[in-house]
Design an enzyme around this catalytic site. Sequence first.
Site, PDB file in Angstrom:
ATOM      1  N   GLY A  25       0.777  -1.221   0.000  1.00 35.44           N
ATOM      2  CA  GLY A  25       0.000   0.000   0.000  1.00 35.44           C
ATOM      3  C   GLY A  25       0.814   1.278   0.000  1.00 35.44           C
ATOM      4  N   TYR A 160     -11.337   2.505  13.656  1.00 39.22           N
ATOM      5  CA  TYR A 160     -10.428   3.100  12.674  1.00 39.22           C
ATOM      6  C   TYR A 160     -10.489   4.621  12.744  1.00 39.22           C
ATOM      7  CZ  TYR A 160      -8.105   3.723   8.130  1.00 39.22           C
ATOM      8  OH  TYR A 160      -7.239   4.087   7.112  1.00 39.22           O
ATOM      9  N   THR A 195      -5.679   0.712  -2.158  1.00 41.26           N
ATOM     10  CA  THR A 195      -4.699  -0.139  -1.486  1.00 41.26           C
ATOM     11  C   THR A 195      -5.342  -1.466  -1.114  1.00 41.26           C
ATOM     12  OG1 THR A 195      -5.222   0.558   0.775  1.00 41.26           O
ATOM     13  CG2 THR A 195      -3.669   1.934  -0.478  1.00 41.26           C
TER      14      THR A 195
END
Length: 275
Positions: A25, A160, A195
């Site tokens: 990524g 997250y 990604t």
Amino acid sequence: MNSHPSGRLGDMSGRTAVVSGASSGIGLAILRRFLEAGATVHGLARRGHLIEEQARDAAPGADRLHHHSVDVGDPEAVRDWARRFSGPVDTLVCAAGTNIPERRLAQLTPPVWDSMLATNLSGTFYLLHALLPRLREARGDVVVLSSVAGAWPDHTGPAYQAAKAGLLGLARGAGMDEYGNGIRVCTILPGIVNTPILDDRPEPPPQELRDLFVQPQDIAEACLAAITLPKRACVAEMTVVASALQSMGNTQAATPALPRAATGEPRSAGRPGLP
């Protein structure tokens, strides 16, 4: 020590960088771009051997790529690695991150929460803390990879989002504490980036949309520009979104609608890039 030996935008000759999350990524793209720009780069990842396999061609024949198997979410592992690691560091890029499909609030458990914050937030602090003396000596640069999810609600999940918001606070505080020591801290907040982490979504986006997303190499170029800017200037925060799909504040859709311009249909008179 001069952390900007060449003084030229985009040139990292003579510099030594540490990049976490470097096996895939954004982290991998940044590591490759730094190698191409002339830096010596130490890549960190839990699967460190993958770094050598995927980045050697960025600096063929040069002894400037080094890989290390380190779980940045483990403070003892980071401390032990830093003690064994010798030599100067003038650039630190914290790009390690992960997410999970079961990301809704009702699906999270305390162990999952702790694991998400360890990798996505605490790992940046562990590395910054371990390398701070060397960064001070070099009057170096720190780049923290946060996300628009840290500033705007979206579908990446509360764990997250909390971690990415924490990174923004950590970077702002570190920048205030350390600018007097010559350290520049830049936070990059990407929008949707193509990604492998997208594969962990409950419904991964289709390829036709991924082609319109920000690409890892775009973030790598932004990172390179920030750290090779003349030392008198600091890019404190940078938001990078997909031109055809997002704008500031319009970042909440997990999988945005494909813009009509990409399908050959005329755009509506409303907001650009949306049906």
